[in-house]
Scaffold this motif. Structure first.
Motif, PDB file in Angstrom:
ATOM      1  N   LEU A   1       0.852  -1.187   0.000  1.00 37.26           N
ATOM      2  CA  LEU A   1       0.000   0.000   0.000  1.00 37.26           C
ATOM      3  C   LEU A   1       0.886   1.234   0.000  1.00 37.26           C
ATOM      4  O   LEU A   1       1.843   1.322   0.785  1.00 37.26           O
ATOM      5  CB  LEU A   1      -0.909   0.006   1.241  1.00 37.26           C
ATOM      6  CG  LEU A   1      -1.840   1.226   1.373  1.00 37.26           C
ATOM      7  CD1 LEU A   1      -2.837   1.261   0.222  1.00 37.26           C
ATOM      8  CD2 LEU A   1      -2.557   1.190   2.719  1.00 37.26           C
ATOM      9  N   LEU A   2       0.546   2.177  -0.891  1.00 40.20           N
ATOM     10  CA  LEU A   2       1.267   3.445  -0.990  1.00 40.20           C
ATOM     11  C   LEU A   2       0.382   4.563  -0.468  1.00 40.20           C
ATOM     12  O   LEU A   2      -0.844   4.497  -0.557  1.00 40.20           O
ATOM     13  CB  LEU A   2       1.656   3.722  -2.439  1.00 40.20           C
ATOM     14  CG  LEU A   2       2.578   2.690  -3.116  1.00 40.20           C
ATOM     15  CD1 LEU A   2       2.686   2.986  -4.597  1.00 40.20           C
ATOM     16  CD2 LEU A   2       3.961   2.694  -2.474  1.00 40.20           C
ATOM     17  N   ASN A   3       1.002   5.597   0.088  1.00 39.97           N
ATOM     18  CA  ASN A   3       0.206   6.688   0.655  1.00 39.97           C
ATOM     19  C   ASN A   3      -0.187   7.732  -0.380  1.00 39.97           C
ATOM     20  O   ASN A   3      -0.873   8.706  -0.063  1.00 39.97           O
ATOM     21  CB  ASN A   3       0.972   7.381   1.792  1.00 39.97           C
ATOM     22  CG  ASN A   3       2.079   8.293   1.246  1.00 39.97           C
ATOM     23  OD1 ASN A   3       2.622   8.041   0.172  1.00 39.97           O
ATOM     24  ND2 ASN A   3       2.408   9.345   1.990  1.00 39.97           N
ATOM     25  N   GLY A   4       0.211   7.584  -1.600  1.00 39.15           N
ATOM     26  CA  GLY A   4      -0.127   8.557  -2.642  1.00 39.15           C
ATOM     27  C   GLY A   4      -0.322   7.869  -3.980  1.00 39.15           C
ATOM     28  O   GLY A   4       0.210   6.784  -4.225  1.00 39.15           O
TER      29      GLY A   4
ATOM     30  N   SER B   1       5.731  12.799  -4.666  1.00 43.96           N
ATOM     31  CA  SER B   1       6.451  11.856  -3.801  1.00 43.96           C
ATOM     32  C   SER B   1       5.481  10.839  -3.216  1.00 43.96           C
ATOM     33  O   SER B   1       4.334  11.166  -2.883  1.00 43.96           O
ATOM     34  CB  SER B   1       7.164  12.610  -2.682  1.00 43.96           C
ATOM     35  OG  SER B   1       8.151  13.480  -3.214  1.00 43.96           O
ATOM     36  N   THR B   2       5.956   9.601  -3.096  1.00 44.06           N
ATOM     37  CA  THR B   2       5.142   8.492  -2.593  1.00 44.06           C
ATOM     38  C   THR B   2       5.976   7.680  -1.612  1.00 44.06           C
ATOM     39  O   THR B   2       7.184   7.547  -1.771  1.00 44.06           O
ATOM     40  CB  THR B   2       4.682   7.596  -3.762  1.00 44.06           C
ATOM     41  OG1 THR B   2       4.025   8.395  -4.732  1.00 44.06           O
ATOM     42  CG2 THR B   2       3.741   6.508  -3.284  1.00 44.06           C
ATOM     43  N   ARG B   3       5.297   7.128  -0.613  1.00 44.54           N
ATOM     44  CA  ARG B   3       5.999   6.263   0.345  1.00 44.54           C
ATOM     45  C   ARG B   3       5.161   5.030   0.645  1.00 44.54           C
ATOM     46  O   ARG B   3       3.949   5.024   0.456  1.00 44.54           O
ATOM     47  CB  ARG B   3       6.324   7.008   1.637  1.00 44.54           C
ATOM     48  CG  ARG B   3       5.118   7.449   2.418  1.00 44.54           C
ATOM     49  CD  ARG B   3       5.528   8.266   3.627  1.00 44.54           C
ATOM     50  NE  ARG B   3       6.448   7.520   4.498  1.00 44.54           N
ATOM     51  CZ  ARG B   3       7.450   8.085   5.161  1.00 44.54           C
ATOM     52  NH1 ARG B   3       7.666   9.391   5.064  1.00 44.54           N
ATOM     53  NH2 ARG B   3       8.246   7.353   5.932  1.00 44.54           N
ATOM     54  N   PHE B   4       5.830   3.985   1.109  1.00 48.32           N
ATOM     55  CA  PHE B   4       5.143   2.743   1.451  1.00 48.32           C
ATOM     56  C   PHE B   4       4.483   2.863   2.822  1.00 48.32           C
ATOM     57  O   PHE B   4       5.071   3.366   3.781  1.00 48.32           O
ATOM     58  CB  PHE B   4       6.130   1.572   1.468  1.00 48.32           C
ATOM     59  CG  PHE B   4       6.538   1.123   0.079  1.00 48.32           C
ATOM     60  CD1 PHE B   4       5.718   0.268  -0.638  1.00 48.32           C
ATOM     61  CD2 PHE B   4       7.735   1.545  -0.471  1.00 48.32           C
ATOM     62  CE1 PHE B   4       6.087  -0.154  -1.903  1.00 48.32           C
ATOM     63  CE2 PHE B   4       8.103   1.134  -1.734  1.00 48.32           C
ATOM     64  CZ  PHE B   4       7.283   0.279  -2.455  1.00 48.32           C
TER      65      PHE B   4
ATOM     66  N   ALA C   1       7.984  -3.341   6.824  1.00 50.61           N
ATOM     67  CA  ALA C   1       9.440  -3.345   6.703  1.00 50.61           C
ATOM     68  C   ALA C   1       9.935  -2.285   5.732  1.00 50.61           C
ATOM     69  O   ALA C   1      11.103  -1.873   5.797  1.00 50.61           O
ATOM     70  CB  ALA C   1       9.916  -4.723   6.273  1.00 50.61           C
ATOM     71  N   LEU C   2       9.067  -1.807   4.820  1.00 50.45           N
ATOM     72  CA  LEU C   2       9.489  -0.813   3.835  1.00 50.45           C
ATOM     73  C   LEU C   2       9.186   0.622   4.254  1.00 50.45           C
ATOM     74  O   LEU C   2       9.752   1.565   3.700  1.00 50.45           O
ATOM     75  CB  LEU C   2       8.807  -1.097   2.491  1.00 50.45           C
ATOM     76  CG  LEU C   2       9.053  -2.476   1.879  1.00 50.45           C
ATOM     77  CD1 LEU C   2       8.400  -2.566   0.509  1.00 50.45           C
ATOM     78  CD2 LEU C   2      10.535  -2.789   1.794  1.00 50.45           C
ATOM     79  N   ALA C   3       8.294   0.801   5.227  1.00 55.05           N
ATOM     80  CA  ALA C   3       7.888   2.146   5.649  1.00 55.05           C
ATOM     81  C   ALA C   3       9.058   3.007   6.129  1.00 55.05           C
ATOM     82  O   ALA C   3       9.094   4.219   5.837  1.00 55.05           O
ATOM     83  CB  ALA C   3       6.820   2.047   6.729  1.00 55.05           C
ATOM     84  N   PRO C   4      10.032   2.475   6.850  1.00 55.37           N
ATOM     85  CA  PRO C   4      11.133   3.324   7.343  1.00 55.37           C
ATOM     86  C   PRO C   4      12.024   3.897   6.247  1.00 55.37           C
ATOM     87  O   PRO C   4      12.817   4.801   6.507  1.00 55.37           O
ATOM     88  CB  PRO C   4      11.933   2.388   8.250  1.00 55.37           C
ATOM     89  CG  PRO C   4      10.978   1.309   8.641  1.00 55.37           C
ATOM     90  CD  PRO C   4      10.121   1.124   7.435  1.00 55.37           C
ATOM     91  N   PHE C   5      11.907   3.378   5.053  1.00 53.51           N
ATOM     92  CA  PHE C   5      12.801   3.838   3.987  1.00 53.51           C
ATOM     93  C   PHE C   5      12.366   5.153   3.350  1.00 53.51           C
ATOM     94  O   PHE C   5      13.027   5.661   2.451  1.00 53.51           O
ATOM     95  CB  PHE C   5      12.943   2.750   2.916  1.00 53.51           C
ATOM     96  CG  PHE C   5      13.742   1.576   3.373  1.00 53.51           C
ATOM     97  CD1 PHE C   5      15.124   1.614   3.327  1.00 53.51           C
ATOM     98  CD2 PHE C   5      13.114   0.443   3.878  1.00 53.51           C
ATOM     99  CE1 PHE C   5      15.880   0.528   3.754  1.00 53.51           C
ATOM    100  CE2 PHE C   5      13.854  -0.645   4.306  1.00 53.51           C
ATOM    101  CZ  PHE C   5      15.238  -0.593   4.252  1.00 53.51           C
ATOM    102  N   GLY C   6      11.258   5.696   3.838  1.00 53.86           N
ATOM    103  CA  GLY C   6      10.857   7.020   3.359  1.00 53.86           C
ATOM    104  C   GLY C   6      10.152   6.972   2.014  1.00 53.86           C
ATOM    105  O   GLY C   6       9.581   5.961   1.612  1.00 53.86           O
ATOM    106  N   SER C   7      10.197   8.095   1.306  1.00 60.69           N
ATOM    107  CA  SER C   7       9.438   8.256   0.065  1.00 60.69           C
ATOM    108  C   SER C   7      10.356   8.306  -1.154  1.00 60.69           C
ATOM    109  O   SER C   7      11.561   8.523  -1.034  1.00 60.69           O
ATOM    110  CB  SER C   7       8.594   9.526   0.127  1.00 60.69           C
ATOM    111  OG  SER C   7       9.434  10.666   0.222  1.00 60.69           O
TER     112      SER C   7
END
Length: 263
Positions: free
Chosen positions: A187-190, A223-226, A231-237
């Motif tokens: 899931l992406l926030n954008g 810009s998009t982030r997980f 596990a992928l959320a900390p890697f930013g956008s």
């Protein structure tokens, strides 16, 4: 009495003689005038006819009219920007071939100014943007096409038109996340399929109803982030953008034929 009677006839004869002379003079004058009148055309013919100058038509410069509808196609290349997730991984920025179609409507509202709107879609050659994360997660985006709906304004000097444009942009994305080669939900926030674009170009009429153009466009999808996997959320956008260069041709339904001035 005899003398008087004898003088009367002599006076009548003199008067008739005088009248006869006057009539002869009048008749002679009429004959002379008739002769001169008859001779006039012949004299004119001897002088030769007046020369006649046939003026060739004066041709005005061709008038170019940009107002109207057009359709066309284009080819070129697309270049995606390199992006990273907090420096952990990099996306691919290789060039891809593109080809597509466009259609638009122009309005020449002044001698040197043109307003218009255009819809455009470009199919992209296959070149997956791939990011590999620690832990075995791999994100891939197969960007299949770029679309836009833009307004443009241009300056024309007859057959040439230089313009700027901008508006809505669309990215046809085919995205997936795998873990150990197995597809997994994400899931992406954008929504980085929708964005904006700006560009500039030069178009030139090369023949009746036909024009060619060269164009640069920049697409930005934000810009998009997980959100998931966690596990992928900390890697930013990551930021999605594209640069394109296109050569195109348009068929126009509005070309004005050269005007001939008649005198």
């Amino acid at each position: 009495m005899c003398v008087g009677m004898e003088g009367a006839p002599h006076e009548g004869v003199a008067e008739r003689f005088s009248e006869t002379n006057i009539m002869k003079k009048i008749l002679a004058a009429l004959v002379a005038f008739a002769a001169l009148t008859a001779a006039a055309p012949a004299t004119g013919a001897d002088l030769g006819a007046r020369p006649y100058y046939n003026k060739a038509p004066v041709y005005a410069a061709p008038l170019y009219n940009w107002t109207g509808f057009y359709i066309g196609g284009h080819v070129g290349g697309a270049f995606s920007g390199s992006n990273d997730f907090n420096g952990a991984v990099l996306s691919d920025s290789s060039a891809r071939v593109l080809g597509g179609i466009q259609a638009g409507l122009d309005w020449q509202f002044a001698q040197n100014w043109v307003l218009g709107t255009e819809g455009q879609y470009s199919w992209l050659g296959k070149s997956n943007l791939t990011a590999t994360f620690p832990g075995g997660y791999v994100y891939t985006n197969d960007q299949r096409g770029l679309g836009s709906i833009t307004a443009r304004i241009g300056y024309t000097w007859g057959p040439g038109l230089v313009y700027v444009k901008g508006g809505y942009a669309y990215s046809d994305n085919n995205e997936r996340v795998t873990l150990g080669g197995v597809p997994t939900a994400f899931l992406l926030n954008g929504n980085h399929s929708n964005g904006w674009t700006v560009g500039t170009g030069l178009e030139y009429m090369v023949a009746p109803n036909w024009s060619v153009k060269g164009e640069y466009m920049y697409y930005d999808f934000g810009s998009t982030r997980f959100v998931t996997p966690a596990a992928l959320a900390p890697f930013g956008s990551f930021h999605t953008d594209d640069h394109t260069l296109k050569l195109g041709v348009n068929y126009r339904f509005n070309f004005a034929s050269p005007v001939v001035a008649r005198y």
